[in-house]
Write a protein that holds these residues in place. Structure first.
Motif, PDB file in Angstrom:
ATOM      1  N   PRO A 139       2.208   5.315 -31.985  1.00 60.05           N
ATOM      2  CA  PRO A 139       2.658   6.716 -31.967  1.00 60.05           C
ATOM      3  C   PRO A 139       3.965   6.909 -32.730  1.00 60.05           C
ATOM      4  O   PRO A 139       4.863   6.068 -32.690  1.00 60.05           O
ATOM      5  CB  PRO A 139       2.858   6.998 -30.471  1.00 60.05           C
ATOM      6  CG  PRO A 139       3.224   5.665 -29.916  1.00 60.05           C
ATOM      7  CD  PRO A 139       2.428   4.645 -30.691  1.00 60.05           C
ATOM      8  N   GLU A 140       4.052   8.027 -33.409  1.00 64.14           N
ATOM      9  CA  GLU A 140       5.322   8.424 -34.025  1.00 64.14           C
ATOM     10  C   GLU A 140       5.971   9.481 -33.130  1.00 64.14           C
ATOM     11  O   GLU A 140       6.214  10.612 -33.528  1.00 64.14           O
ATOM     12  CB  GLU A 140       5.096   8.950 -35.441  1.00 64.14           C
ATOM     13  CG  GLU A 140       4.650   7.876 -36.419  1.00 64.14           C
ATOM     14  CD  GLU A 140       4.683   8.351 -37.858  1.00 64.14           C
ATOM     15  OE1 GLU A 140       5.167   9.481 -38.101  1.00 64.14           O
ATOM     16  OE2 GLU A 140       4.224   7.612 -38.736  1.00 64.14           O
ATOM     17  N   ILE A 141       6.193   9.071 -31.902  1.00 62.89           N
ATOM     18  CA  ILE A 141       6.791   9.965 -30.901  1.00 62.89           C
ATOM     19  C   ILE A 141       8.022   9.283 -30.323  1.00 62.89           C
ATOM     20  O   ILE A 141       7.950   8.122 -29.884  1.00 62.89           O
ATOM     21  CB  ILE A 141       5.810  10.276 -29.748  1.00 62.89           C
ATOM     22  CG1 ILE A 141       4.547  10.970 -30.276  1.00 62.89           C
ATOM     23  CG2 ILE A 141       6.485  11.159 -28.696  1.00 62.89           C
ATOM     24  CD1 ILE A 141       3.491  11.187 -29.204  1.00 62.89           C
ATOM     25  N   ALA A 142       9.123   9.973 -30.334  1.00 62.74           N
ATOM     26  CA  ALA A 142      10.334   9.518 -29.645  1.00 62.74           C
ATOM     27  C   ALA A 142      11.084  10.750 -29.154  1.00 62.74           C
ATOM     28  O   ALA A 142      11.004  11.819 -29.769  1.00 62.74           O
ATOM     29  CB  ALA A 142      11.220   8.688 -30.571  1.00 62.74           C
ATOM     30  N   MET A 391      14.839  17.858 -26.389  1.00 57.25           N
ATOM     31  CA  MET A 391      14.513  16.440 -26.353  1.00 57.25           C
ATOM     32  C   MET A 391      13.308  16.103 -27.242  1.00 57.25           C
ATOM     33  O   MET A 391      12.818  14.970 -27.216  1.00 57.25           O
ATOM     34  CB  MET A 391      14.257  15.995 -24.914  1.00 57.25           C
ATOM     35  CG  MET A 391      15.472  16.120 -24.015  1.00 57.25           C
ATOM     36  SD  MET A 391      15.191  15.490 -22.351  1.00 57.25           S
ATOM     37  CE  MET A 391      15.064  13.719 -22.685  1.00 57.25           C
ATOM     38  N   THR A 392      12.827  17.072 -27.999  1.00 54.03           N
ATOM     39  CA  THR A 392      11.683  16.846 -28.889  1.00 54.03           C
ATOM     40  C   THR A 392      12.162  16.611 -30.311  1.00 54.03           C
ATOM     41  O   THR A 392      12.910  17.424 -30.873  1.00 54.03           O
ATOM     42  CB  THR A 392      10.727  18.050 -28.858  1.00 54.03           C
ATOM     43  OG1 THR A 392      10.229  18.226 -27.527  1.00 54.03           O
ATOM     44  CG2 THR A 392       9.553  17.825 -29.797  1.00 54.03           C
ATOM     45  N   ASP A 393      11.731  15.501 -30.885  1.00 55.01           N
ATOM     46  CA  ASP A 393      12.059  15.191 -32.281  1.00 55.01           C
ATOM     47  C   ASP A 393      11.033  15.886 -33.171  1.00 55.01           C
ATOM     48  O   ASP A 393       9.921  15.386 -33.387  1.00 55.01           O
ATOM     49  CB  ASP A 393      12.022  13.673 -32.488  1.00 55.01           C
ATOM     50  CG  ASP A 393      12.387  13.270 -33.916  1.00 55.01           C
ATOM     51  OD1 ASP A 393      12.683  14.182 -34.721  1.00 55.01           O
ATOM     52  OD2 ASP A 393      12.365  12.067 -34.214  1.00 55.01           O
ATOM     53  N   LEU A 394      11.377  17.052 -33.687  1.00 56.54           N
ATOM     54  CA  LEU A 394      10.439  17.877 -34.445  1.00 56.54           C
ATOM     55  C   LEU A 394      10.192  17.363 -35.859  1.00 56.54           C
ATOM     56  O   LEU A 394       9.408  17.953 -36.612  1.00 56.54           O
ATOM     57  CB  LEU A 394      10.941  19.319 -34.494  1.00 56.54           C
ATOM     58  CG  LEU A 394      11.044  20.018 -33.129  1.00 56.54           C
ATOM     59  CD1 LEU A 394      11.725  21.368 -33.279  1.00 56.54           C
ATOM     60  CD2 LEU A 394       9.661  20.187 -32.508  1.00 56.54           C
ATOM     61  N   THR A 395      10.853  16.277 -36.249  1.00 55.29           N
ATOM     62  CA  THR A 395      10.626  15.723 -37.591  1.00 55.29           C
ATOM     63  C   THR A 395       9.341  14.911 -37.663  1.00 55.29           C
ATOM     64  O   THR A 395       8.912  14.548 -38.762  1.00 55.29           O
ATOM     65  CB  THR A 395      11.814  14.838 -38.014  1.00 55.29           C
ATOM     66  OG1 THR A 395      11.948  13.743 -37.089  1.00 55.29           O
ATOM     67  CG2 THR A 395      13.103  15.650 -38.040  1.00 55.29           C
ATOM     68  N   HIS A 396       8.752  14.589 -36.500  1.00 62.49           N
ATOM     69  CA  HIS A 396       7.507  13.822 -36.472  1.00 62.49           C
ATOM     70  C   HIS A 396       6.379  14.707 -35.946  1.00 62.49           C
ATOM     71  O   HIS A 396       6.529  15.405 -34.932  1.00 62.49           O
ATOM     72  CB  HIS A 396       7.645  12.588 -35.585  1.00 62.49           C
ATOM     73  CG  HIS A 396       8.587  11.554 -36.140  1.00 62.49           C
ATOM     74  ND1 HIS A 396       8.230  10.672 -37.133  1.00 62.49           N
ATOM     75  CD2 HIS A 396       9.880  11.278 -35.839  1.00 62.49           C
ATOM     76  CE1 HIS A 396       9.255   9.888 -37.420  1.00 62.49           C
ATOM     77  NE2 HIS A 396      10.273  10.235 -36.651  1.00 62.49           N
ATOM     78  N   GLN A 397       5.230  14.666 -36.627  1.00 61.02           N
ATOM     79  CA  GLN A 397       4.111  15.508 -36.235  1.00 61.02           C
ATOM     80  C   GLN A 397       3.604  15.168 -34.846  1.00 61.02           C
ATOM     81  O   GLN A 397       3.235  16.059 -34.072  1.00 61.02           O
ATOM     82  CB  GLN A 397       2.964  15.385 -37.249  1.00 61.02           C
ATOM     83  CG  GLN A 397       1.815  16.370 -36.990  1.00 61.02           C
ATOM     84  CD  GLN A 397       0.740  16.287 -38.056  1.00 61.02           C
ATOM     85  OE1 GLN A 397       0.744  15.382 -38.889  1.00 61.02           O
ATOM     86  NE2 GLN A 397      -0.177  17.236 -38.044  1.00 61.02           N
ATOM     87  N   ASP A 398       3.571  13.875 -34.507  1.00 60.97           N
ATOM     88  CA  ASP A 398       3.121  13.480 -33.172  1.00 60.97           C
ATOM     89  C   ASP A 398       3.983  14.126 -32.089  1.00 60.97           C
ATOM     90  O   ASP A 398       3.475  14.541 -31.033  1.00 60.97           O
ATOM     91  CB  ASP A 398       3.165  11.951 -33.021  1.00 60.97           C
ATOM     92  CG  ASP A 398       2.010  11.263 -33.743  1.00 60.97           C
ATOM     93  OD1 ASP A 398       1.184  11.981 -34.325  1.00 60.97           O
ATOM     94  OD2 ASP A 398       1.949  10.012 -33.714  1.00 60.97           O
ATOM     95  N   SER A 399       5.285  14.206 -32.334  1.00 60.32           N
ATOM     96  CA  SER A 399       6.191  14.824 -31.363  1.00 60.32           C
ATOM     97  C   SER A 399       5.931  16.318 -31.255  1.00 60.32           C
ATOM     98  O   SER A 399       5.992  16.904 -30.161  1.00 60.32           O
ATOM     99  CB  SER A 399       7.646  14.576 -31.755  1.00 60.32           C
ATOM    100  OG  SER A 399       7.974  13.207 -31.671  1.00 60.32           O
ATOM    101  N   GLN A 400       5.624  16.953 -32.390  1.00 60.12           N
ATOM    102  CA  GLN A 400       5.309  18.382 -32.367  1.00 60.12           C
ATOM    103  C   GLN A 400       4.048  18.649 -31.534  1.00 60.12           C
ATOM    104  O   GLN A 400       4.005  19.595 -30.741  1.00 60.12           O
ATOM    105  CB  GLN A 400       5.120  18.896 -33.789  1.00 60.12           C
ATOM    106  CG  GLN A 400       6.382  18.849 -34.642  1.00 60.12           C
ATOM    107  CD  GLN A 400       6.123  19.289 -36.073  1.00 60.12           C
ATOM    108  OE1 GLN A 400       5.099  19.922 -36.370  1.00 60.12           O
ATOM    109  NE2 GLN A 400       7.027  18.957 -36.977  1.00 60.12           N
ATOM    110  N   LEU A 401       3.029  17.795 -31.739  1.00 62.10           N
ATOM    111  CA  LEU A 401       1.791  17.955 -30.969  1.00 62.10           C
ATOM    112  C   LEU A 401       2.033  17.730 -29.484  1.00 62.10           C
ATOM    113  O   LEU A 401       1.469  18.422 -28.632  1.00 62.10           O
ATOM    114  CB  LEU A 401       0.728  16.979 -31.493  1.00 62.10           C
ATOM    115  CG  LEU A 401       0.232  17.245 -32.929  1.00 62.10           C
ATOM    116  CD1 LEU A 401      -0.696  16.125 -33.392  1.00 62.10           C
ATOM    117  CD2 LEU A 401      -0.476  18.598 -33.006  1.00 62.10           C
ATOM    118  N   ARG A 402       2.874  16.775 -29.168  1.00 64.05           N
ATOM    119  CA  ARG A 402       3.200  16.527 -27.753  1.00 64.05           C
ATOM    120  C   ARG A 402       3.901  17.737 -27.144  1.00 64.05           C
ATOM    121  O   ARG A 402       3.622  18.138 -26.009  1.00 64.05           O
ATOM    122  CB  ARG A 402       4.090  15.285 -27.623  1.00 64.05           C
ATOM    123  CG  ARG A 402       4.535  14.964 -26.201  1.00 64.05           C
ATOM    124  CD  ARG A 402       5.252  13.627 -26.142  1.00 64.05           C
ATOM    125  NE  ARG A 402       5.694  13.322 -24.792  1.00 64.05           N
ATOM    126  CZ  ARG A 402       6.942  13.528 -24.345  1.00 64.05           C
ATOM    127  NH1 ARG A 402       7.861  14.039 -25.154  1.00 64.05           N
ATOM    128  NH2 ARG A 402       7.263  13.222 -23.107  1.00 64.05           N
TER     129      ARG A 402
END
Length: 438
Positions: A139-142, A391-402
């Motif tokens: 995942p590209e989620i942090a 707390m959402t890192d909007l630079t990663h698409q996975d984080s946006q979807l989360r």
């Protein structure tokens, strides 16, 4: 001219947590390296701590904004970022802390070394090692670090002393304190000698000791804020025994009894419970001409006074010559032995109760609200929602979807549809705006 600062407003800004990291293992002999992003460190908190060496809030006069450091970001290879140090702010004993937004008393600091966390640092964001699943093993989620708390507070100091000296200005309170304790207050013959309450320790030969506070002189109307009155009547609240000093050196024999009644009236007007406090009436300046005659007249008037709840003990002293001071201190210690400690706020049911401050829990955060501005943009607000966004890192698409899944889980999508939102209309949460898609 220095004044005693006993109420001050401050800001406390805790540190943000460090951001979690998106990283992956890339090692020569590991063909399928998984997520390896570490967590961010905790942000620093703001802590008030009682320093027994402080007597006033004067240090806050020019330093009212306190900021703690942020936590460090997480690193690769599952390295956790360093947590920030807490910022510790020294306050004197007797400091009450009130939240200006809610009006709630969140702490009462009375013991040396006692601490109160007034703004909690944010936790560190989680790295992508926490978000791996069988469906998404890389995942590209942090998470970004949690924002630290911002609090706006009022500090109020109520001096802590066993015995309080009350009376008109220049009646001899500062002189008595300098004679019976190690305190060295400024002594002069003008109307307002004491602008800062002085505190000293009385040490008796029999091993007993107690703290004595020299309160600034009160005048008629003090309970309504005249002169320095209201500011210092607050400090009398926590004393267990009052020594009411009355000057016997006046040319007018009626002045002593008149001023005695004026001071009692001010105490009663501020808080009727103060007159129930054990009190010794102390006739001062007995070394001056005419003082013996004035004392005899005062004693007769006091004995004939039927308005007093009880007849107070009466003693005569001359502080400069030390006449009667030892006997007065022994009598005061005896009275203290019979007077239990008490909660200064327990007598007033309308007084806000002091409570232990606890940070707001996640499940207690208010639900979101939806409004629409003049341009037609849908505005979604709410503390929990804004925290999730921060707390959402909007630079990663996975984080946006989360984040989109979190909005659906909270019911934001359904609420917007119920309000009549249409495809392509703009939704704004904080500084983040996006187009709504069914």
């Amino acid at each position: 001219m220095n004044t005693f600062v006993d109420q001050i407003k401050i800001e406390a800004h805790a540190g943000h947590g460090g951001n979690g990291m998106v990283a992956f293992r890339r090692e020569k002999y590991v063909p399928n390296g998984g997520p390896a992003g570490g967590d961010g460190g905790r942000g620093g908190s703001i802590i008030l701590k009682v320093d027994p060496g402080l007597r006033t809030l004067m240090d806050f006069r020019y330093h009212r904004i306190f900021k703690a450091a942020n936590g460090m970001a997480g690193g690769s290879k599952q390295k956790t970022g360093a947590s920030a140090n807490d910022t510790v702010v020294a306050v004197p004993a007797g400091t009450t802390v009130r939240d200006l937004d809610s009006g709630e008393v969140i702490g009462d600091l009375v013991k040396a070394g006692q601490e109160l966390v007034i703004a909690h640092g944010g936790r560190g964001g989680r790295g992508n090692i926490h978000f791996a699943t069988p469906k998404n093993p890389a995942p590209e989620i942090a998470e970004n670090g949690e924002p630290g708390e911002d609090r706006y507070l009022e500090l109020e100091l109520k001096m802590l002393a066993d015995v309080g000296l009350v009376g008109f200005p220049s009646v001899g309170k500062s002189t008595l304190l300098s004679v019976v304790t190690g305190a060295r207050p400024k002594v002069a013959a003008y109307e307002f000698t004491t602008l800062v309450p002085n505190l000293g320790m009385v040490m008796l030969d029999d091993g007993r000791d107690f703290a004595m506070a020299d309160m600034p002189g009160l005048i008629s109307g003090a309970a309504k804020g005249v002169g320095l009155g209201l500011k210092f009547l607050r400090h009398i609240e926590r004393t267990r025994v009052l020594l009411h000093l009355v000057d016997m050196s006046s040319d007018d024999p009626e002045q002593s009894i008149d001023r005695f009644h004026i001071i009692n009236h001010e105490l009663d007007s501020y808080d009727p419970e103060l007159l129930k406090r054990p009190q010794i009436v102390v006739a001062t300046k007995m070394d001056m001409p005419g003082s013996e005659d004035n004392f005899a007249h005062f004693k007769e008037e006091l004995a004939a006074d039927t308005t007093l709840p009880t007849q107070p003990q009466l003693m005569a002293i001359s502080a400069p010559t030390h006449q009667g001071t030892r006997e007065l201190m022994l009598a005061t210690a005896d009275l203290l032995d019979k007077t239990p400690s008490f909660d200064a706020n327990s007598h007033d049911e309308q007084e806000e109760a002091t409570v232990e401050y606890r940070p707001q829990q996640k499940d207690q955060v208010a639900d979101f609200q939806i409004t629409r501005d003049s341009a037609g943009t849908w505005i979604v607000s709410g503390k929990k929602l804004e925290r999730l966004l921060a707390m959402t890192d909007l630079t990663h698409q996975d984080s946006q979807l989360r984040f989109a899944r979190q909005l659906r889980h909270m019911g934001v999508d359904a609420a917007l549809r119920k309000r009549g939102i249409k495809d392509g209309e703009t939704v704004q949460i904080g500084d983040f705006a996006f187009e709504f898609v069914q």
